[in-house]
Design an enzyme around this catalytic site. Structure first.
Site, PDB file in Angstrom:
ATOM      1  N   ALA A  58       2.752 -14.659  -9.295  1.00 33.27           N
ATOM      2  CA  ALA A  58       1.739 -14.296  -8.278  1.00 33.27           C
ATOM      3  C   ALA A  58       0.508 -15.170  -8.508  1.00 33.27           C
ATOM      4  CB  ALA A  58       1.390 -12.818  -8.384  1.00 33.27           C
ATOM      5  N   LYS A  89       0.831  -1.212   0.000  1.00 30.62           N
ATOM      6  CA  LYS A  89       0.000   0.000   0.000  1.00 30.62           C
ATOM      7  C   LYS A  89       0.865   1.261   0.000  1.00 30.62           C
ATOM      8  CE  LYS A  89      -2.574  -2.710  -0.499  1.00 30.62           C
ATOM      9  NZ  LYS A  89      -2.528  -4.176  -0.499  1.00 30.62           N
ATOM     10  N   ARG A 130      -1.180 -18.308  -2.641  1.00 25.76           N
ATOM     11  CA  ARG A 130      -0.328 -18.575  -1.487  1.00 25.76           C
ATOM     12  C   ARG A 130      -0.750 -19.893  -0.838  1.00 25.76           C
ATOM     13  NH1 ARG A 130       2.580 -14.264   0.243  1.00 25.76           N
ATOM     14  NH2 ARG A 130       2.513 -14.895   2.425  1.00 25.76           N
ATOM     15  N   HIS A 174     -23.891  15.665   2.459  1.00 26.70           N
ATOM     16  CA  HIS A 174     -23.684  16.097   1.075  1.00 26.70           C
ATOM     17  C   HIS A 174     -22.598  17.157   1.043  1.00 26.70           C
ATOM     18  CE1 HIS A 174     -24.555  17.206  -3.045  1.00 26.70           C
ATOM     19  NE2 HIS A 174     -24.535  18.489  -2.669  1.00 26.70           N
TER      20      HIS A 174
HETATM   21  P1  FAD Z   1       1.450 -14.035   8.304  1.00 25.72           P
HETATM   22  O1  FAD Z   1       1.256 -12.586   8.180  1.00 25.72           O
HETATM   23  O2  FAD Z   1       2.003 -14.773   7.144  1.00 25.72           O
HETATM   24  O3  FAD Z   1       2.382 -14.246   9.578  1.00 25.72           O
HETATM   25  C1  FAD Z   1       2.811 -15.486  10.010  1.00 25.72           C
HETATM   26  C2  FAD Z   1       4.063 -15.319  10.846  1.00 25.72           C
HETATM   27  O4  FAD Z   1       4.382 -16.556  11.460  1.00 25.72           O
HETATM   28  C3  FAD Z   1       5.291 -14.932  10.027  1.00 25.72           C
HETATM   29  O5  FAD Z   1       6.019 -13.946  10.697  1.00 25.72           O
HETATM   30  C4  FAD Z   1       6.067 -16.225   9.930  1.00 25.72           C
HETATM   31  O6  FAD Z   1       7.466 -16.038   9.745  1.00 25.72           O
HETATM   32  C5  FAD Z   1       5.755 -16.843  11.283  1.00 25.72           C
HETATM   33  N1  FAD Z   1       5.912 -18.289  11.340  1.00 25.72           N
HETATM   34  C6  FAD Z   1       5.404 -19.221  10.479  1.00 25.72           C
HETATM   35  N2  FAD Z   1       5.692 -20.467  10.902  1.00 25.72           N
HETATM   36  C7  FAD Z   1       6.404 -20.300  12.043  1.00 25.72           C
HETATM   37  C8  FAD Z   1       6.987 -21.211  12.938  1.00 25.72           C
HETATM   38  N3  FAD Z   1       6.903 -22.534  12.763  1.00 25.72           N
HETATM   39  N4  FAD Z   1       7.674 -20.730  14.001  1.00 25.72           N
HETATM   40  C9  FAD Z   1       7.781 -19.390  14.196  1.00 25.72           C
HETATM   41  N5  FAD Z   1       7.214 -18.490  13.386  1.00 25.72           N
HETATM   42  C10 FAD Z   1       6.541 -18.934  12.321  1.00 25.72           C
HETATM   43  N6  FAD Z   1      -4.337  -8.759   3.182  1.00 25.72           N
HETATM   44  C11 FAD Z   1      -5.225  -7.782   3.443  1.00 25.72           C
HETATM   45  O7  FAD Z   1      -6.153  -7.999   4.234  1.00 25.72           O
HETATM   46  N7  FAD Z   1      -5.116  -6.549   2.862  1.00 25.72           N
HETATM   47  C12 FAD Z   1      -4.122  -6.263   2.001  1.00 25.72           C
HETATM   48  O8  FAD Z   1      -4.047  -5.151   1.499  1.00 25.72           O
HETATM   49  C13 FAD Z   1      -3.172  -7.269   1.698  1.00 25.72           C
HETATM   50  N8  FAD Z   1      -2.156  -7.022   0.841  1.00 25.72           N
HETATM   51  C14 FAD Z   1      -1.242  -8.014   0.608  1.00 25.72           C
HETATM   52  C15 FAD Z   1      -0.194  -7.739  -0.285  1.00 25.72           C
HETATM   53  C16 FAD Z   1       0.750  -8.705  -0.548  1.00 25.72           C
HETATM   54  C17 FAD Z   1       1.870  -8.392  -1.521  1.00 25.72           C
HETATM   55  C18 FAD Z   1       0.685  -9.967   0.106  1.00 25.72           C
HETATM   56  C19 FAD Z   1       1.731 -11.012  -0.147  1.00 25.72           C
HETATM   57  C20 FAD Z   1      -0.344 -10.247   0.980  1.00 25.72           C
HETATM   58  C21 FAD Z   1      -1.322  -9.277   1.241  1.00 25.72           C
HETATM   59  N9  FAD Z   1      -2.391  -9.516   2.091  1.00 25.72           N
HETATM   60  C22 FAD Z   1      -3.317  -8.534   2.334  1.00 25.72           C
HETATM   61  C23 FAD Z   1      -2.562 -10.806   2.767  1.00 25.72           C
HETATM   62  C24 FAD Z   1      -2.056 -10.698   4.232  1.00 25.72           C
HETATM   63  O9  FAD Z   1      -0.708 -10.304   4.219  1.00 25.72           O
HETATM   64  C25 FAD Z   1      -2.234 -12.032   4.926  1.00 25.72           C
HETATM   65  O10 FAD Z   1      -3.585 -12.442   4.819  1.00 25.72           O
HETATM   66  C26 FAD Z   1      -1.868 -11.918   6.389  1.00 25.72           C
HETATM   67  O11 FAD Z   1      -0.546 -11.473   6.562  1.00 25.72           O
HETATM   68  C27 FAD Z   1      -2.039 -13.270   7.083  1.00 25.72           C
HETATM   69  O12 FAD Z   1      -1.780 -13.120   8.439  1.00 25.72           O
HETATM   70  P2  FAD Z   1      -1.274 -14.326   9.332  1.00 25.72           P
HETATM   71  O13 FAD Z   1      -1.028 -13.749  10.674  1.00 25.72           O
HETATM   72  O14 FAD Z   1      -2.191 -15.470   9.178  1.00 25.72           O
HETATM   73  O15 FAD Z   1       0.110 -14.794   8.681  1.00 25.72           O
HETATM   74  P1  NAD Z   2      -4.972 -14.835  -6.155  1.00 21.46           P
HETATM   75  O1  NAD Z   2      -5.612 -16.110  -5.803  1.00 21.46           O
HETATM   76  O2  NAD Z   2      -5.662 -13.568  -5.883  1.00 21.46           O
HETATM   77  O3  NAD Z   2      -4.603 -14.802  -7.712  1.00 21.46           O
HETATM   78  C1  NAD Z   2      -3.807 -15.782  -8.312  1.00 21.46           C
HETATM   79  C2  NAD Z   2      -4.184 -15.846  -9.776  1.00 21.46           C
HETATM   80  O4  NAD Z   2      -3.242 -16.652 -10.434  1.00 21.46           O
HETATM   81  C3  NAD Z   2      -5.553 -16.477  -9.998  1.00 21.46           C
HETATM   82  O5  NAD Z   2      -6.320 -15.654 -10.844  1.00 21.46           O
HETATM   83  C4  NAD Z   2      -5.234 -17.814 -10.642  1.00 21.46           C
HETATM   84  O6  NAD Z   2      -6.206 -18.239 -11.553  1.00 21.46           O
HETATM   85  C5  NAD Z   2      -3.923 -17.494 -11.346  1.00 21.46           C
HETATM   86  N1  NAD Z   2      -3.094 -18.663 -11.594  1.00 21.46           N
HETATM   87  C6  NAD Z   2      -2.873 -19.738 -10.810  1.00 21.46           C
HETATM   88  N2  NAD Z   2      -1.992 -20.584 -11.399  1.00 21.46           N
HETATM   89  C7  NAD Z   2      -1.644 -20.020 -12.561  1.00 21.46           C
HETATM   90  C8  NAD Z   2      -0.757 -20.399 -13.622  1.00 21.46           C
HETATM   91  N3  NAD Z   2      -0.058 -21.516 -13.556  1.00 21.46           N
HETATM   92  N4  NAD Z   2      -0.638 -19.580 -14.682  1.00 21.46           N
HETATM   93  C9  NAD Z   2      -1.351 -18.410 -14.755  1.00 21.46           C
HETATM   94  N5  NAD Z   2      -2.204 -18.016 -13.789  1.00 21.46           N
HETATM   95  C10 NAD Z   2      -2.338 -18.790 -12.707  1.00 21.46           C
HETATM   96  O7  NAD Z   2      -3.538 -14.896  -5.434  1.00 21.46           O
HETATM   97  P2  NAD Z   2      -2.424 -13.790  -5.281  1.00 21.46           P
HETATM   98  O8  NAD Z   2      -2.682 -12.642  -6.175  1.00 21.46           O
HETATM   99  O9  NAD Z   2      -1.121 -14.509  -5.372  1.00 21.46           O
HETATM  100  O10 NAD Z   2      -2.643 -13.325  -3.794  1.00 21.46           O
HETATM  101  C11 NAD Z   2      -2.533 -14.293  -2.720  1.00 21.46           C
HETATM  102  C12 NAD Z   2      -3.448 -13.955  -1.595  1.00 21.46           C
HETATM  103  O11 NAD Z   2      -3.010 -12.791  -0.926  1.00 21.46           O
HETATM  104  C13 NAD Z   2      -4.861 -13.711  -2.067  1.00 21.46           C
HETATM  105  O12 NAD Z   2      -5.637 -14.813  -1.712  1.00 21.46           O
HETATM  106  C14 NAD Z   2      -5.323 -12.503  -1.346  1.00 21.46           C
HETATM  107  O13 NAD Z   2      -6.361 -12.821  -0.472  1.00 21.46           O
HETATM  108  C15 NAD Z   2      -4.126 -12.021  -0.542  1.00 21.46           C
HETATM  109  N6  NAD Z   2      -3.899 -10.611  -0.912  1.00 21.46           N
HETATM  110  C16 NAD Z   2      -4.862  -9.713  -0.569  1.00 21.46           C
HETATM  111  C17 NAD Z   2      -4.729  -8.391  -0.948  1.00 21.46           C
HETATM  112  C18 NAD Z   2      -5.804  -7.423  -0.577  1.00 21.46           C
HETATM  113  O14 NAD Z   2      -6.593  -7.727   0.308  1.00 21.46           O
HETATM  114  N7  NAD Z   2      -5.883  -6.276  -1.212  1.00 21.46           N
HETATM  115  C19 NAD Z   2      -3.628  -7.983  -1.690  1.00 21.46           C
HETATM  116  C20 NAD Z   2      -2.690  -8.934  -2.050  1.00 21.46           C
HETATM  117  C21 NAD Z   2      -2.836 -10.248  -1.636  1.00 21.46           C
END
Ligand code: FAD
Ligand code: NAD
Length: 483
Positions: free
Chosen positions: A276, A58, A279, A451
């Site tokens: 991408a 963001k 996950r 408004h």
């Molecule tokens: P995580 O945030 O993955 O945290 C897990 C933690 O546990 C990590 O620090 C990891 O190292 C640690 N861990 C794992 N296994 C172990 C272990 N065995 N021992 C010790 N530590 C461990 N979501 C949104 O809602 N809004 C967004 O705008 C958004 N944007 C995103 C953008 C990107 C590029 C990505 C990749 C993800 C985004 N997400 C967004 C998704 C969001 O980041 C995840 O849904 C969220 O972080 C999940 O939270 P969590 O606590 O389950 O896991």
């Molecule tokens: P996603 O599930 O949003 O999108 C992955 C896309 O890749 C899908 O459209 C899928 O059909 C496509 N795909 C899968 N295999 C493929 C292949 N072999 N070739 C071409 N296309 C393929 O997953 P993401 O964008 O990696 O994001 C992961 C997760 O992180 C999401 O589930 C989302 O909830 C979370 N996230 C959330 C936000 C947010 O809330 N704004 C931002 C980023 C990530």
């Protein structure tokens, strides 16, 4: 060495750290184990969200939007801006400062609330015992309750070797050291669209998203997805649906990629490639076999509605369990579990968890899509209001998109709200509150909105549902009613 706690949380992402803070607030002796380290090698709490997810993405979305706006969007407002140029290094430093401030903020919150942070890799070895590996050492912690919140990691595609420079995952795409002229992205999902938008705005000439599915954004309402595809294509994102990558190599600082679609085989060259494609849960080696922790066939920890695993006193939350992979969903589960451990009744309404895609225009929704309602045979009414007819949207120059309200045909209760347009991420909160309170479309129609605000579009969409919208012409109203 063995230490006793009332609660051990594994993982300090938004699910785990929130659970730990709430447990401590409820008077429970709590430890939170996490293994994430920042670029300086020091512990960095906050998991994916703070370190390489929500927050840095963001920061870049916001900065790239301001840059694009300064370059192109000011003149028509009578503001002349000269010599706008990009300092990518400065933009990345800003992003990293925001990340560092927030991760350090969690360390301070742990201190203030009395949560014990434990750095290391945790493994559940038996019902209420966790071994933590810290370099060459191991410690064992015990607790009456254990909350597993290990989060998730990017899915890797077999045959596509990520080298961290030319072929990267989302973390790599948040840290390019220059703007790739030709950027390829495999996957046109949430990450592909958000990060594709960032680099397009920062100057990538070509951003190609190769999406395996034939449909675009099937998780969103179909009408929103159609508008989004039109809008993103108009911005220069080259979205190729039904495209399957068949081979990929790095040659002479260039990624060469073969893919197949309905028209046959194609080859493209890129300067950088982002994978991408979703996950997967971090559950490998999280629990020893003798612990008996049940995982499902995709590796998610099996939980019930209340986030209880199959083991008594062991809970699991966040990305590692069923449901959307969203930070706020994980945090809410963390709160719910903490309350239950303290003996309180707690519940989450999974139907009202909002989803947001932070593109321009933003996309946000809560509740059911039209296609889901059709599939389940629920009779509903739909009301739509375009931002082009909203005064505030016109004043701000962001008139693309609409708000659509879906309500049960018999009871008028809100079933879904879908937004594509300015500030959709903020507007959706109104819909979530209304749905959480069991509101009808009539309740929204009877509410007074200030408004001129974008929120008035929510009001008008609810009015439109009953054919009473004020700021759209009757012909358009009739058309929307018939849709
Ligand atoms: P995580 O945030 O993955 O945290 C897990 C933690 O546990 C990590 O620090 C990891 O190292 C640690 N861990 C794992 N296994 C172990 C272990 N065995 N021992 C010790 N530590 C461990 N979501 C949104 O809602 N809004 C967004 O705008 C958004 N944007 C995103 C953008 C990107 C590029 C990505 C990749 C993800 C985004 N997400 C967004 C998704 C969001 O980041 C995840 O849904 C969220 O972080 C999940 O939270 P969590 O606590 O389950 O896991
Ligand atoms: P996603 O599930 O949003 O999108 C992955 C896309 O890749 C899908 O459209 C899928 O059909 C496509 N795909 C899968 N295999 C493929 C292949 N072999 N070739 C071409 N296309 C393929 O997953 P993401 O964008 O990696 O994001 C992961 C997760 O992180 C999401 O589930 C989302 O909830 C979370 N996230 C959330 C936000 C947010 O809330 N704004 C931002 C980023 C990530």
């Amino acid at each position: 060495m063995s230490e006793e706690y009332q609660v051990i949380v594994v993982g300090a992402g938004p699910a785990g750290y929130v659970a730990a803070i709430r447990c401590a607030q409820l008077g429970l002796k709590t430890a939170c184990i996490d293994d994430w380290t920042g670029p300086d090698g020091k512990p960095a709490l906050g998991g994916t969200c703070l370190n390489v997810g929500c927050i840095p993405s963001k920061a870049l979305l916001e900065s790239s939007e301001q840059y694009a706006h300064a370059r192109e969007g000011m003149e028509e407002r009578g503001i002349r801006v000269a010599d706008v140029s990009l300092d990518l290094d400065g933009m990345m430093q800003h992003k990293q400062r925001v990340v560092q401030e927030l991760t350090q903020g969690i360390a301070q919150l742990f201190k203030a609330n009395g949560v014990t942070p434990v750095q290391g890799r945790a493994r559940l070895v038996a019902e209420r015992q966790v071994v933590v590996v810290q370099g060459d050492d191991e410690i064992t912690l015990r607790a009456g309750n254990i909350i597993l919140a290990p989060g998730s990691s990017p899915v890797q595609l077999s045959g596509i070797a990520q080298d961290g420079k030319y072929i990267v995952d989302s973390s790599g795409a948040l840290a390019f050291d220059d703007v790739p002229a030709r950027l390829g992205i495999i996957g046109a999902g949430v990450i592909g669209l958000e990060l594709g938008s960032v680099w397009k705005r920062l100057g990538s000439e070509q951003v190609v998203l190769l999406e395996a599915q034939d449909s675009f954004l099937p998780i969103a309402d179909a009408q929103v997805a159609t508008q989004a595809l039109r809008s993103f294509t108009g911005q220069g994102l080259d979205i190729r649906l039904g495209s399957r990558v068949t081979a990929c190599t790095v040659k002479d600082s260039e990624v060469e990629l073969d893919y197949q679609d309905a028209d046959g085989e194609h080859t493209m060259q890129f300067d950088r490639l982002v994978v991408a494609v979703g996950r997967h849960p971090n559950t490998e080696n999280l629990a020893s076999d003798e612990s008996g922790l049940l995982l499902d066939e995709w590796g998610f920890i099996h939980v019930d509605e209340q986030c209880s695993t199959n083991l008594p006193g062991v809970w699991a939350i966040g990305d590692a369990v069923r449901g959307p992979m969203l930070a706020h969903k994980g945090s809410e589960e963390g709160l719910m579990v903490a309350e239950q451990i303290a003996g309180h009744v707690a519940h989450i309404d999974y139907n009202t968890i909002p989803s947001v895609i932070y593109t321009q225009p933003e996309i946000a929704w809560a509740g059911q899509t039209e296609q889901a309602l059709h599939a389940t045979g629920v009779a509903f009414r739909s009301g739509l209001f375009p931002f082009a007819a909203n005064g505030r949207a016109r004043a701000s120059g962001h008139t693309e998109g609409f708000i659509k309200v879906l309500a049960d045909e018999k009871t008028d209760r809100l079933l879904g709200v879908h937004i594509i347009g300015p500030q959709a991420s903020e507007l959706v909160a109104e819909a979530v509150i209304a749905m959480q309170l069991g509101s009808s479309a009539e309740d929204i129609a009877l509410t007074v909105f200030a408004h001129p605000t974008l929120s008035e579009s929510f009001h008008e969409a609810a009015l439109a549902l009953h054919g009473r919208a004020l700021h759209i012409a009757p012909a358009r109203r009739r058309k929307q009613k018939n849709n």
